[in-house]
Design an enzyme around this catalytic site. Sequence first.
Site, short mmCIF file in Angstrom:
data_model
loop_
_atom_site.label_atom_id
_atom_site.label_comp_id
_atom_site.label_asym_id
_atom_site.label_seq_id
_atom_site.Cartn_x
_atom_site.Cartn_y
_atom_site.Cartn_z
N GLU A 77 0.74 -1.14 0.58
CA GLU A 77 -0.19 0.28 -0.21
C GLU A 77 0.39 0.98 -0.33
O GLU A 77 2.16 1.01 0.41
CB GLU A 77 -1.09 -0.07 1.13
CG GLU A 77 -1.99 1.69 1.18
CD GLU A 77 -2.57 1.02 2.41
OE1 GLU A 77 -2.90 0.52 2.49
OE2 GLU A 77 -2.16 1.92 3.32
N THR A 118 -4.18 4.89 -0.96
CA THR A 118 -5.06 5.09 -0.56
C THR A 118 -5.80 6.24 -1.28
O THR A 118 -5.49 7.15 -1.69
CB THR A 118 -4.29 6.04 0.95
OG1 THR A 118 -3.16 6.31 0.78
CG2 THR A 118 -3.74 4.38 1.45
N TYR A 119 -6.77 6.92 -0.42
CA TYR A 119 -7.69 7.98 -0.45
C TYR A 119 -8.07 8.59 0.70
O TYR A 119 -8.54 7.92 1.60
CB TYR A 119 -9.32 7.06 -1.07
CG TYR A 119 -9.92 8.30 -1.46
CD1 TYR A 119 -10.00 8.58 -3.01
CD2 TYR A 119 -10.82 8.71 -0.67
CE1 TYR A 119 -11.54 9.32 -3.27
CE2 TYR A 119 -12.00 9.19 -1.26
CZ TYR A 119 -12.16 9.96 -2.76
OH TYR A 119 -13.21 10.87 -2.62
N ALA A 169 -19.80 0.94 4.79
CA ALA A 169 -19.13 0.62 3.59
C ALA A 169 -20.34 -0.11 2.63
O ALA A 169 -19.89 -0.35 1.33
CB ALA A 169 -17.99 0.04 4.14
N TYR A 214 -11.09 -6.06 10.60
CA TYR A 214 -10.58 -5.40 11.02
C TYR A 214 -10.44 -6.65 12.51
O TYR A 214 -11.09 -7.22 12.61
CB TYR A 214 -11.04 -4.24 12.37
CG TYR A 214 -11.38 -2.91 11.07
CD1 TYR A 214 -10.82 -2.24 10.67
CD2 TYR A 214 -12.50 -3.79 10.35
CE1 TYR A 214 -11.14 -1.06 10.25
CE2 TYR A 214 -12.74 -2.19 9.29
CZ TYR A 214 -11.66 -1.53 9.77
OH TYR A 214 -11.77 -0.13 8.28
#
Length: 289
Positions: A16, A47-48, A122, A143
Amino acid sequence: MRISEILAKKQTFSFEIFPPKGDMPVQEALELCSKLALNEPDFISVTYSAGGSANSDNTSAIAGVLAEDLNLNPMAHLTCLDATKADVDSYLDALKQRGVDNVLALRGDPMPGKQHKDFTYASDLISYIKSTSPELAVGAACYLEGHIECEDFATSIEHLKIKADAGADFFVSQLFFENELFLRFREACDRARIKTPICLGIMPFTSVKQIQRMAFTCGASIPATVIKRLAAAGDDPMAQRIAGVRYACEQLRGLAAEGVDGLHVYVMNRPDVANATHDVLVDCGYLPA
Ligand code: FAD
């Protein structure tokens, strides 16, 4: 290439990056990723930043150049907290035009002044992308210790099941520092009949300050071993960074022995982290020499 298709055939290794800020962010990302490419990652996620921060516009542009100029396989992140369906449509159109096949569908962190528009969770974004852009592979976050806003682990697994049922093709995990957490999480997913492949996110710690921030922003627990390694490194920033990369490599080696679907390294825009993690995974036979 769709990450779901790769995961159907093999264990993945991926990185990432977060788009660097500056005058030529796309160019900087290209230079960084041309170095990361030497490790032949199965994909690189970008990423955003929600809420109009400096790099949010660059995510799809960077993902696009990774595909077009470097022949890499990018995944663009997208948050939906304050997005409309029209915003999502135009973002997805840009990805498709740029040859990007993968998107990580996220809610994003709540921010003062930001209101939900067309999406609450989401899972709403995942369903929407699956119905409007079936050609894209859709990833989602998971998570291992439960999401920070969610009070208990069991409820977090129930919410994960909603994302799986909404059509998530694979999950990418939040960072974690104890491999036993993955074993507990995998058992819970099995019990909940969540069969979605999981790419495990590993981030080397870099300093006491960084690890404290991580603990408070994402709820990751910090084991005594990590605290001892940081204490042994003392005030020397380089020694702390070396300790972090070494610990991440040990974690990866342990996870590789557990038969995981994928290993995803938060390289923090550092090619040395990519190289070290690649080498340890070659050494233990997870990756070909
Ligand atoms: P959701 O899955 O919607 O969950 C949010 C909360 O709502 C959780 O507490 C969940 O338990 C709860 N919930 C979910 N469904 C329901 C339901 N039906 N009813 C009640 N409660 C529910 N953030 C960024 O801004 N940019 C990034 O690029 C980015 N990349 C990330 C990459 C990874 C791999 C990970 C793990 C996180 C990333 N994040 C990023 C952070 C992420 O946006 C935050 O963790 C955010 O707070 C939650 O996003 P989510 O997609 O997991 O949300």
